[in-house]
Design a protein around this motif. Structure first.
Motif, PDB file in Angstrom:
ATOM      1  N   ILE A   1       0.854  -1.190   0.000  1.00 32.14           N
ATOM      2  CA  ILE A   1       0.000   0.000   0.000  1.00 32.14           C
ATOM      3  C   ILE A   1       0.886   1.234   0.000  1.00 32.14           C
ATOM      4  N   ALA A   2       0.634   2.147  -0.902  1.00 32.80           N
ATOM      5  CA  ALA A   2       1.295   3.452  -0.880  1.00 32.80           C
ATOM      6  C   ALA A   2       0.465   4.365   0.003  1.00 32.80           C
ATOM      7  N   TRP A   3       1.037   4.789   1.121  1.00 32.18           N
ATOM      8  CA  TRP A   3       0.224   5.560   2.078  1.00 32.18           C
ATOM      9  C   TRP A   3       1.012   6.711   2.668  1.00 32.18           C
ATOM     10  N   LYS A   4       0.278   7.723   3.075  1.00 31.49           N
ATOM     11  CA  LYS A   4       0.877   8.924   3.653  1.00 31.49           C
ATOM     12  C   LYS A   4      -0.010   9.445   4.770  1.00 31.49           C
ATOM     13  N   THR A   5       0.637   9.890   5.828  1.00 33.56           N
ATOM     14  CA  THR A   5      -0.106  10.508   6.925  1.00 33.56           C
ATOM     15  C   THR A   5       0.185  12.005   6.952  1.00 33.56           C
ATOM     16  N   GLY A   6      -0.600  12.721   7.725  1.00 35.13           N
ATOM     17  CA  GLY A   6      -0.383  14.145   7.883  1.00 35.13           C
ATOM     18  C   GLY A   6      -0.935  14.612   9.215  1.00 35.13           C
ATOM     19  N   THR A   7      -0.269  15.602   9.797  1.00 33.42           N
ATOM     20  CA  THR A   7      -0.721  16.189  11.058  1.00 33.42           C
ATOM     21  C   THR A   7      -0.610  17.696  10.940  1.00 33.42           C
ATOM     22  N   SER A   8      -1.680  18.413  11.192  1.00 33.81           N
ATOM     23  CA  SER A   8      -1.651  19.865  11.031  1.00 33.81           C
ATOM     24  C   SER A   8      -1.070  20.534  12.273  1.00 33.81           C
ATOM     25  N   PHE A   9      -0.695  21.774  12.107  1.00 33.94           N
ATOM     26  CA  PHE A   9      -0.126  22.555  13.206  1.00 33.94           C
ATOM     27  C   PHE A   9      -1.119  22.639  14.371  1.00 33.94           C
ATOM     28  N   GLY A  10      -0.616  22.438  15.567  1.00 32.76           N
ATOM     29  CA  GLY A  10      -1.477  22.506  16.737  1.00 32.76           C
ATOM     30  C   GLY A  10      -2.263  21.235  16.991  1.00 32.76           C
ATOM     31  N   PHE A  11      -1.928  20.169  16.266  1.00 32.51           N
ATOM     32  CA  PHE A  11      -2.607  18.870  16.432  1.00 32.51           C
ATOM     33  C   PHE A  11      -4.126  19.011  16.268  1.00 32.51           C
TER      34      PHE A  11
ATOM     35  N   ALA B   1     -14.511  18.915  14.786  1.00 30.63           N
ATOM     36  CA  ALA B   1     -15.153  19.756  13.774  1.00 30.63           C
ATOM     37  C   ALA B   1     -14.996  21.237  14.079  1.00 30.63           C
ATOM     38  N   ASP B   2     -14.871  21.573  15.377  1.00 31.41           N
ATOM     39  CA  ASP B   2     -14.724  22.987  15.750  1.00 31.41           C
ATOM     40  C   ASP B   2     -13.278  23.456  15.688  1.00 31.41           C
ATOM     41  N   GLY B   3     -12.350  22.568  15.285  1.00 31.24           N
ATOM     42  CA  GLY B   3     -10.957  22.961  15.117  1.00 31.24           C
ATOM     43  C   GLY B   3     -10.113  22.880  16.370  1.00 31.24           C
ATOM     44  N   GLU B   4     -10.646  22.366  17.458  1.00 35.64           N
ATOM     45  CA  GLU B   4      -9.866  22.264  18.689  1.00 35.64           C
ATOM     46  C   GLU B   4      -8.763  21.222  18.542  1.00 35.64           C
ATOM     47  N   GLY B   5      -7.532  21.608  18.883  1.00 37.51           N
ATOM     48  CA  GLY B   5      -6.430  20.667  18.828  1.00 37.51           C
ATOM     49  C   GLY B   5      -6.362  19.818  20.089  1.00 37.51           C
ATOM     50  N   ARG B   6      -5.819  18.619  19.955  1.00 34.14           N
ATOM     51  CA  ARG B   6      -5.699  17.705  21.101  1.00 34.14           C
ATOM     52  C   ARG B   6      -4.340  17.017  21.061  1.00 34.14           C
ATOM     53  N   PRO B   7      -3.694  16.852  22.231  1.00 36.24           N
ATOM     54  CA  PRO B   7      -2.435  16.092  22.276  1.00 36.24           C
ATOM     55  C   PRO B   7      -2.669  14.676  21.756  1.00 36.24           C
ATOM     56  N   GLY B   8      -1.730  14.175  21.005  1.00 39.16           N
ATOM     57  CA  GLY B   8      -1.860  12.822  20.471  1.00 39.16           C
ATOM     58  C   GLY B   8      -2.625  12.734  19.167  1.00 39.16           C
ATOM     59  N   LEU B   9      -3.158  13.865  18.693  1.00 39.60           N
ATOM     60  CA  LEU B   9      -3.886  13.856  17.422  1.00 39.60           C
ATOM     61  C   LEU B   9      -2.863  13.915  16.281  1.00 39.60           C
ATOM     62  N   VAL B  10      -2.241  12.775  16.032  1.00 34.83           N
ATOM     63  CA  VAL B  10      -1.166  12.639  15.051  1.00 34.83           C
ATOM     64  C   VAL B  10      -1.595  11.607  14.018  1.00 34.83           C
ATOM     65  N   GLY B  11      -1.325  11.892  12.757  1.00 35.35           N
ATOM     66  CA  GLY B  11      -1.800  11.029  11.679  1.00 35.35           C
ATOM     67  C   GLY B  11      -1.407   9.578  11.832  1.00 35.35           C
ATOM     68  N   VAL B  12      -0.127   9.314  12.112  1.00 32.26           N
ATOM     69  CA  VAL B  12       0.340   7.933  12.164  1.00 32.26           C
ATOM     70  C   VAL B  12      -0.210   7.187  13.373  1.00 32.26           C
ATOM     71  N   GLN B  13      -0.599   7.911  14.421  1.00 29.25           N
ATOM     72  CA  GLN B  13      -1.099   7.268  15.636  1.00 29.25           C
ATOM     73  C   GLN B  13      -2.604   7.073  15.633  1.00 29.25           C
TER      74      GLN B  13
END
Length: 782
Positions: free
Chosen positions: A527-537, A558-570
């Motif tokens: 599988i060709a795959w890619k993750t992404g994580t935006s600034f501020g999680f 949905a409201d844009g609130e960031g959270r620790p651990g909100l990382v694409g690969v995880q």
């Protein structure tokens, strides 16, 4: 001639008769039923996915021309046994009903045929007077002229009341038996055939015994007429009467809402794979239950078929709460892209002939004005292959590649992909364009990955040809077939080889998020795959593709609130691979050799090999890769037999001088590279007894160019120090440090110097013991 004479003699009667015939011809409305209907969607295999209640609060499915044979037989045997032989009314039934009603002094029996009932339903069940009955009779005969008997049955089945707010056979089948009308048993068909006769008196949950007796009586009649056999009868009367109404399935609620906006009140067959959709719903629910404990509430998933570009699964949001905006369809909403656009930059640079997969790219501290990109682990490798930079999603090499490639050029490629949320010019996004400075949505991103995969497939399957409409919109309507356009020798956006090499770089399944945090996924599927994580999680992405399928996942709030651990690969990648586990295994893409050339590559640098590259290998690269620069990191040097020193004829006999190809990185790259590559050998210095140039090279590690630096204060309210760093190719060099014209001090071995400047502009100068000099301007602000 006799007719003509009759008309001339009886003009008034003739006119009256003509008027009567015209009235009769037009007495029936063109549209019998105009009440609002539910929006209903089914899977590609005609399985019900969901429905919305009609505007008037009724579960009234759109008209259906297909009436199951079992129900048709039960209906006719119960309501109108002579349906196929009368002209719209049954004189014998009418006479018997009139006789019984006169005897009772009130209307006790209707005697209406199915055709008459259709007319009454179309007229909103007006009061059952004799005059109204006469009008129904006339309209019924007119309907018999207009429509076939089978069509009349469909009118009845689609509009008869079945109790409560349930109208029509299709809605009743799902509400009372939780299945399609085509799957009804004899007992269930008989039950539903009874309900419209007295929908407000007898329906599931009320007068159960009375309904049971009537059903069994109808089944007995079917047995007597040899419609069913005795075994079927015995089994049928054992079936229970439904106790309550079921909920209409809501398997893909957000797609239902989208269809409702475009085709309100219609019956729509979609491309959804119900089994896969149900499995994906379960996967999303399970992950939501865990993620919600960390305040991560929203998930969106899209699965596309690469070959047909059809939507197989559509999860617009997780089963969260109203407070967390469960009804928002996030698939089409713009979100910060994080690193999910990096493969497009990689493919664009390959396509433009400015990159090879294993070419070394710098991974060093970098400043562009006040912008200082950092890798996720805040570490540097000095130099890494472009392929590894993509697979490890390194930010610094990406930004440096983008700077070298050209912001406008990359922005132009993205515009060709028709990412509709990319509405600003290139300068608005700046160098953050490939790191999350732009917004896009799951629909457009999955569409782009699917189009790239399809480009490689079509190139291999069609004698190295492209399709002009390759990068087209996916569809969730079954009737809509994607038109890929005409065959062409010219690429559309990226050539097939550049895409193939990009996918090759993305298919490594062991992918580190950071050195101390490895994520391992099953490698049985390529599988060709890619993750992404935006600034501020705030956003976590994972998009993967095989030859046949694209799976896209977005996670966040949905409201844009960031959270620790909100990382694409995880968070997003585990869902991606859970879904791929439910999909059939795909073969890997065929190598598009017609768009590739085999050339010699320098093993250490990944550049095109030159004559002095010590280690070479043959490698297939995209044809445009022939334009890339030759290896700049190998140089011929004269060393002594031990290879510990550079020498020349001023200090060594010619027969003792060895000419050797040496892999040499610039000082700044070398400083970080040799920590990660223990076998790297720095260029040896000249032996002290040699005459001639013995020039050493040095460079600022921090800051790397003219910079504006904001120095924060510590907990004591004092301003922090500015740490200046320099790399020198000679480990024994002594450096002399100056601020403007003021001497600061010297360093040896570790070349770092701490200063406490006030606000203002400074020119820092560093000189080594041989007189080499470098300068850097720094602006200090609070």
């Amino acid at each position: 001639m006799n007719i003509k004479n009759y008309i001339l003699k009886h003009k008034k009667k003739t006119i009256f008769l003509v008027i009567l015939l015209i009235f009769y011809a037009f007495c029936l409305p063109k549209e019998l039923f105009t009440k609002p209907t539910s929006t209903v969607i089914t899977s590609k295999n005609d399985e019900l996915l969901g429905a919305l209640i009609a505007k008037d609060g009724q579960w009234r499915f759109p008209h259906n021309d297909a009436v199951p044979e079992k129900f048709k037989i039960c209906l006719i045997q119960f309501e109108d046994e002579y349906f196929y032989s009368h002209p719209g009314f049954n004189p014998i039934s009418i006479f018997n009903a009139l006789k019984q009603n006169l005897k009772a002094g009130s209307v006790k029996r209707g005697g209406s045929t199915i055709t008459q009932q259709v007319i009454r339903l179309s007229r909103d069940n007006k009061s059952r007077t004799y005059f109204e009955k006469l009008k129904e009779l006339i309209l019924a005969t007119r309907l018999e002229f207009r429509a076939s008997k089978e069509k009349i049955i469909t009118y009845w089945s689609s509009n008869a009341p079945f109790g409560g707010n349930v109208v029509g056979l299709d809605a009743a089948s799902w509400r009372y038996f939780n299945r399609s009308s085509s799957d009804l048993s004899w007992s269930e068909a008989a039950t539903l055939a009874l309900l419209p006769n007295a929908p407000n008196l007898i329906y599931p949950g009320k007068n159960q015994q009375k309904l049971l007796v009537k059903r069994n009586r109808l089944l007995k009649k079917l047995l007597t007429k040899n419609v069913i056999d005795s075994l079927t009868y015995e089994l049928s009367i054992l079936e229970e009467i439904p106790q309550k109404a079921y909920r209409i399935p809501q398997i893909t609620t957000h797609l239902l809402q989208k269809v409702n906006q475009q085709k309100k009140g219609q019956f729509v067959k979609t491309t959804i794979d119900k089994k896969l959709q149900t499995q994906t719903n379960t996967i999303v629910k399970n992950h939501y239950n865990q993620l919600s404990k960390n305040g991560i509430n929203n998930i969106a998933v899209l699965v596309l078929d690469v070959k047909t570009r059809q939507v197989l699964t559509y999860v617009g949001n997780s089963p969260t709460t109203n407070k967390n905006q469960k009804y928002v369809d996030i698939i089409t909403k713009p979100r910060s892209t994080g690193s999910i656009l990096k493969p497009f930059l990689y493919a664009a640079m390959l396509d433009a002939g400015e990159l090879l997969p294993n070419m070394l790219v710098p991974d060093i501290p970098t400043n562009y004005g006040s912008y200082q990109p950092e890798n996720f682990d805040k570490k540097y490798a000095g130099a890494v292959s472009a392929k590894l930079a993509l697979s490890k999603s390194l930010n610094v090499p990406t930004v440096r590649m983008l700077q070298g490639f050209g912001l406008e050029k990359f922005h132009h490629y993205l515009q060709k992909l028709k990412l509709k949320d990319l509405q600003k010019n290139a300068n608005h996004y700046g160098l953050t364009l490939a790191l999350g400075g732009a917004e896009s949505n799951l629909w457009d991103l999955c569409k782009s990955y699917a189009s790239m995969a399809s480009t490689v497939n079509h190139f291999s399957e069609n004698s190295s040809r492209y399709f002009t409409n390759e990068f087209t919109e996916p569809t969730f309507y079954d009737y809509k077939k994607v038109d890929f356009g005409k065959k062409s020798k010219e690429k559309i956006i990226f050539d097939a080889a550049s895409i193939y090499l990009t996918f090759e770089s993305l298919k490594d399944v062991n992918r580190p998020n950071a050195e101390e945090n490895w994520e391992f996924f099953d490698s049985s599927k390529q599988i060709a795959w890619k993750t992404g994580t935006s600034f501020g999680f705030r956003d976590a992405w994972a998009i993967g593709t095989t030859k046949d399928y694209v799976v896209g996942v977005w996670i966040g709030n949905a409201d844009g609130e960031g959270r620790p651990g909100l990382v694409g690969v995880q968070t997003a990648a585990p869902i991606l691979f859970d879904i791929f586990d439910k999909l059939p295994k795909s073969d890997w893409f065929e190598n598009p050799f017609d768009e590739m050339s085999e050339i010699e590559i320098c093993t250490k640098s990944g550049f095109r090999a030159t004559q002095i590259c010590e280690e070479k290998k043959l490698e297939y690269v995209q044809n445009s890769g022939l334009k890339t620069a030759p290896c700049p990191f190998h140089m011929l040097v004269n060393v002594d037999k031990s290879e510990n020193y550079q020498v020349n004829t001023s200090c060594e006999n010619l027969e003792n001088i060895k000419q050797k190809s040496w892999f040499v990185l610039p000082p700044l790259l070398e400083y970080y590279y040799k920590d990660k590559n223990p076998f790297y050998k720095s260029l040896p210095k000249f032996r002290e007894d040699c005459l001639g140039e013995n020039k050493n090279v040095m460079k600022f590690l921090y800051p790397t160019e003219k910079s504006t630096i904001f120095l924060p204060k510590n907990f004591d309210g004092k301003q922090n120090e500015l740490i200046l760093k320099v790399a020198h190719s000679n480990k024994d060099a002594i450096l002399y440090w100056y601020s403007n014209t003021t001497f600061l001090g010297t360093t040896k071995e570790m070349h770092q110097f701490a200063v406490k400047p006030t606000v203002g502009e400074y020119q820092f100068t560093v000189m080594d013991h041989l007189g080499n000099e470098i300068q850097q301007i720094v602006i200090i602000k609070e």
